[in-house]
Design a protein around this motif. Sequence first.
Motif, PDB file in Angstrom:
ATOM      1  N   PHE A 288      57.238  74.194  14.025  1.00  0.00           N
ATOM      2  CA  PHE A 288      56.472  74.585  15.213  1.00  0.00           C
ATOM      3  C   PHE A 288      55.940  73.326  15.883  1.00  0.00           C
ATOM      4  O   PHE A 288      55.154  72.586  15.288  1.00  0.00           O
ATOM      5  N   GLY A 289      56.360  73.084  17.134  1.00  0.00           N
ATOM      6  CA  GLY A 289      55.787  72.011  17.926  1.00  0.00           C
ATOM      7  C   GLY A 289      54.499  72.477  18.585  1.00  0.00           C
ATOM      8  O   GLY A 289      53.989  73.564  18.301  1.00  0.00           O
ATOM      9  N   LEU A 306      60.428  75.599  17.525  1.00  0.00           N
ATOM     10  CA  LEU A 306      59.716  76.206  18.643  1.00  0.00           C
ATOM     11  C   LEU A 306      58.665  75.251  19.169  1.00  0.00           C
ATOM     12  O   LEU A 306      57.958  74.602  18.384  1.00  0.00           O
ATOM     13  N   GLU A 307      58.531  75.143  20.485  1.00  0.00           N
ATOM     14  CA  GLU A 307      57.438  74.389  21.081  1.00  0.00           C
ATOM     15  C   GLU A 307      57.166  74.916  22.484  1.00  0.00           C
ATOM     16  O   GLU A 307      58.080  75.350  23.191  1.00  0.00           O
ATOM     17  N   GLY A 308      55.890  74.926  22.859  1.00  0.00           N
ATOM     18  CA  GLY A 308      55.509  75.315  24.204  1.00  0.00           C
ATOM     19  C   GLY A 308      55.965  76.706  24.599  1.00  0.00           C
ATOM     20  O   GLY A 308      56.331  76.929  25.754  1.00  0.00           O
ATOM     21  N   GLY A 318      66.038  83.313  15.880  1.00  0.00           N
ATOM     22  CA  GLY A 318      66.815  82.595  14.896  1.00  0.00           C
ATOM     23  C   GLY A 318      67.720  83.502  14.090  1.00  0.00           C
ATOM     24  O   GLY A 318      67.857  84.693  14.399  1.00  0.00           O
ATOM     25  N   PRO A 319      68.369  82.923  13.064  1.00  0.00           N
ATOM     26  CA  PRO A 319      68.205  81.539  12.585  1.00  0.00           C
ATOM     27  C   PRO A 319      68.849  80.520  13.530  1.00  0.00           C
ATOM     28  O   PRO A 319      69.622  80.884  14.403  1.00  0.00           O
ATOM     29  N   TYR A 320      68.474  79.269  13.344  1.00  0.00           N
ATOM     30  CA  TYR A 320      69.044  78.156  14.116  1.00  0.00           C
ATOM     31  C   TYR A 320      68.838  78.354  15.614  1.00  0.00           C
ATOM     32  O   TYR A 320      69.743  78.114  16.417  1.00  0.00           O
ATOM     33  N   ALA A 321      67.643  78.774  16.023  1.00  0.00           N
ATOM     34  CA  ALA A 321      67.331  78.925  17.442  1.00  0.00           C
ATOM     35  C   ALA A 321      66.372  77.819  17.872  1.00  0.00           C
ATOM     36  O   ALA A 321      65.619  77.269  17.058  1.00  0.00           O
ATOM     37  N   ARG A 322      66.403  77.517  19.167  1.00  0.00           N
ATOM     38  CA  ARG A 322      65.482  76.529  19.712  1.00  0.00           C
ATOM     39  C   ARG A 322      64.787  77.105  20.934  1.00  0.00           C
ATOM     40  O   ARG A 322      65.450  77.476  21.913  1.00  0.00           O
ATOM     41  N   LEU A 323      63.469  77.191  20.857  1.00  0.00           N
ATOM     42  CA  LEU A 323      62.657  77.623  21.984  1.00  0.00           C
ATOM     43  C   LEU A 323      61.905  76.420  22.520  1.00  0.00           C
ATOM     44  O   LEU A 323      61.076  75.827  21.823  1.00  0.00           O
ATOM     45  N   ARG A 324      62.189  76.077  23.773  1.00  0.00           N
ATOM     46  CA  ARG A 324      61.584  74.910  24.410  1.00  0.00           C
ATOM     47  C   ARG A 324      60.429  75.343  25.313  1.00  0.00           C
ATOM     48  O   ARG A 324      60.207  76.529  25.539  1.00  0.00           O
TER      49      ARG A 324
END
Length: 455
Positions: A288-289, A306-308, A318-324
Amino acid sequence: MAYRSQTMTASSLSRPATAVLLAAGLGTRMKSSRPKAMQRLAGRPMLAHLIANAADVFDRLVVVIGPGMEDVAELAAPYPVVIQHDRLGTAHAALQAEAYFGDGDVAVLYADNPLISAETLNSLLTERRQDNVGLALLAMRPEEPGKYGRVVAQDGNVQRIVEWADASPEERAIDLCNAGVLCADAETFRKWLKNVKNENSKGEFYLTDVVDLAVAEGVNVRAVEAAEDELRGINSRVELAEAEAALQQRLRKKAMENGVTLVAPETVFLCADTVLEADVLVEPHVVFGPDVIVRSGAEIRSFSHLEGCEVFNNAFVGPYARLRPGAEIGVGAHIGNFVEVKNTTVGDGAKANHLTYLGDASIGARTNVGAGTITCNYDGFFKHRTTIGDNVFVGSNAILVAPVSVGTNAMIAAGSTITKDVPPDALAFGRTPQVNKPELGKHFKETLKARKENG
């Protein structure tokens, strides 16, 4: 045990309190171009941790910085800053903030002791405000006392602080160690700081010498104990990593106590401001960012970052997901493996389960986004938005070139490149016609095979 007295008057409770935060250190041992106070722990500069906790306890804060530390001054805002132009020691640094002491109590804290909790700071201030206590300090009993200064006490009163290099074998055997944080009446503290001498090998004015001055005047000096994880100093990258590990353990424990399930807590990394509501499930190896909120019932699956962003109730990531930054994942929505979401709202019940990039977009409720879909949001100079309505079906390997909108209940055929708006209820094809050339595939392979065999 902590040394405590229980007598406190109503007038002492109402006295204002000021915290002086020393943040002028260059962090030479960090081998960094950034000031030590700006080194990060759990996604937040060390000084920010200290400011947040001190602001919960003290009426006023003032930050002492070095010259050229504009980034530290910006972080400290709206609290006032003063500049220690010549780095002549910790007592000298504290004295630079003299104009802000006021007429109540003053505590001097350090940016490289960023994990002191508000509870411990309140205990320090409470101890100082006992009628018979003139100076209070923080102390700890570390597992490895090492070269910490030792707190020599008798009958509950601190007699002196002995630096390890000057300590006798008996004194080195003492396990109560000085953390360096002091709290005293403003007027008296000011006097002591001005009387500190620099008669030492470095020619510096040390804050710890205030203890000797207080004892010499017959003032009662008391030690308030706290855990080593709160009071550890951070002067190197190694110590920074140790503090990060301690802080992560604290954050994980707090999350679980608040009803969060961490399947493998030691593999999950949180930021100081991460918000995980009760009944959130976090699988192993999740990071977690800053600025993440996950609402109750959501599941964050393994190897996601995950961040912001905000993940609403009962969503899956996920798995292997990116939330910007700017990602909002609606109630019951699904963001699957190798899906990246940036500055995009994903509506309630919408799904993007595989191999997809959603950037600068609005995805309607219950819309299904097929594998390999890309919202092309950048033309090399400007960002553009893609808007997709409710109940839309986007076929696999679709390219949506923004700015573009897709109406409610529309369908996008697999493999399409969409450059124009799609009306509601429409079926959009953006493919070139397929052409089959009889026998040409066989001929082409034979030609390539022969070329390879002939070198």
